[in-house]
Design an enzyme around this catalytic site. Sequence first.
Site, PDB file in Angstrom:
ATOM      1  N   ARG A   1      26.910  40.865  45.478  1.00  0.00           N
ATOM      2  CA  ARG A   1      26.605  41.116  44.077  1.00  0.00           C
ATOM      3  C   ARG A   1      25.412  42.047  43.961  1.00  0.00           C
ATOM      4  O   ARG A   1      24.465  41.941  44.735  1.00  0.00           O
ATOM      5  CB  ARG A   1      26.242  39.812  43.332  1.00  0.00           C
ATOM      6  CG  ARG A   1      27.345  38.770  43.291  1.00  0.00           C
ATOM      7  CD  ARG A   1      28.453  39.183  42.349  1.00  0.00           C
ATOM      8  NE  ARG A   1      29.462  38.148  42.291  1.00  0.00           N
ATOM      9  CZ  ARG A   1      30.480  38.036  43.139  1.00  0.00           C
ATOM     10  NH1 ARG A   1      30.611  38.913  44.119  1.00  0.00           N
ATOM     11  NH2 ARG A   1      31.365  37.075  43.012  1.00  0.00           N
TER      12      ARG A   1
ATOM     13  N   LYS B   1      36.441  46.470  37.257  1.00  0.00           N
ATOM     14  CA  LYS B   1      37.436  46.274  38.311  1.00  0.00           C
ATOM     15  C   LYS B   1      38.774  46.886  37.922  1.00  0.00           C
ATOM     16  O   LYS B   1      39.367  46.552  36.900  1.00  0.00           O
ATOM     17  CB  LYS B   1      37.604  44.783  38.604  1.00  0.00           C
ATOM     18  CG  LYS B   1      38.449  44.517  39.843  1.00  0.00           C
ATOM     19  CD  LYS B   1      38.120  43.173  40.422  1.00  0.00           C
ATOM     20  CE  LYS B   1      38.922  42.886  41.664  1.00  0.00           C
ATOM     21  NZ  LYS B   1      38.530  41.629  42.299  1.00  0.00           N
TER      22      LYS B   1
ATOM     23  N   ARG C   1      40.653  37.199  46.409  1.00  0.00           N
ATOM     24  CA  ARG C   1      39.862  36.669  47.513  1.00  0.00           C
ATOM     25  C   ARG C   1      39.424  35.248  47.215  1.00  0.00           C
ATOM     26  O   ARG C   1      39.205  34.869  46.074  1.00  0.00           O
ATOM     27  CB  ARG C   1      38.648  37.584  47.711  1.00  0.00           C
ATOM     28  CG  ARG C   1      37.946  37.406  49.021  1.00  0.00           C
ATOM     29  CD  ARG C   1      37.083  38.609  49.327  1.00  0.00           C
ATOM     30  NE  ARG C   1      36.240  38.354  50.486  1.00  0.00           N
ATOM     31  CZ  ARG C   1      34.909  38.337  50.458  1.00  0.00           C
ATOM     32  NH1 ARG C   1      34.289  38.570  49.317  1.00  0.00           N
ATOM     33  NH2 ARG C   1      34.208  38.100  51.536  1.00  0.00           N
TER      34      ARG C   1
END
Length: 274
Positions: A265, A129, A64
Amino acid sequence: MPTDLLDAQRILAALSSGARRAVARLEVHTEIDSTNRYLMREAATGAPCGTLCLAECQTAGRGRFGRPWISPYGANLYLSMLWRFKAPPAVLGGFSLVAGAVVADALRRIGAEGLALKWPNDLLWDRRKLGGMLLEVAGEAQGPSALVVGIGINVRMAHDHGHAIDQPWVDLAEVLGGLRVDRNALAARVADALIDAFERFDCEGLTPFLALWDGFDAFRGEQARILLADREIRGRVLGIASDGALRLETADGERRFHAGEVSLRREGEGVGER
């Protein structure tokens, strides 16, 4: 040298019969700049709906906001698919949530427990992730549109490759307790899930996928920060709206944000994003 190099025939053979009919073209590249970038170029020159592209490595993989996506040879899954819709581009933005939900569900079906989704496009495990989705679309204001959905999943990432990643990460091998992952079978599962989602989304939109997304939502109920270009907004995440917008309860009431505008976040979390 990896023992399960990507093989177009093995991927096709592992697809469901319906998905196999929907794949108009399947390409496996040894090296490519970016599977998404390649399919966007191909879409502009008339590539058919159902074109599927995979690569052993990417020299300019992207996440992104154009951030680099670390793409070592033969280690992970780099897959993009082109689908054509009659709808205008503005209608298709929510598909990044659909892609995340159906990919997470596909991985859960092979034994990956504890997966979570971070709005709008990150796949997590233990707050690290595991993968991500990149959505790109081109088309006329009133339609039709060409949508390219890119999926990146860490399958078995060597630690020296992971040094370039600016946030905690994990691979599927660790998630599955060290079990070997057949990347061809994984590619087929991901493609199957995407094709079914494309077809359902075309008929029913985002609504049928909202409950699936909610089941994986990593942030719902948590205090978080929304990072805009020029400011930061704090609040409690309420989940996602029916159009895919993030709902945030702030001191000034509920606010909603769309994926193109912002980054999300947790409180106390750094700003790095792969």
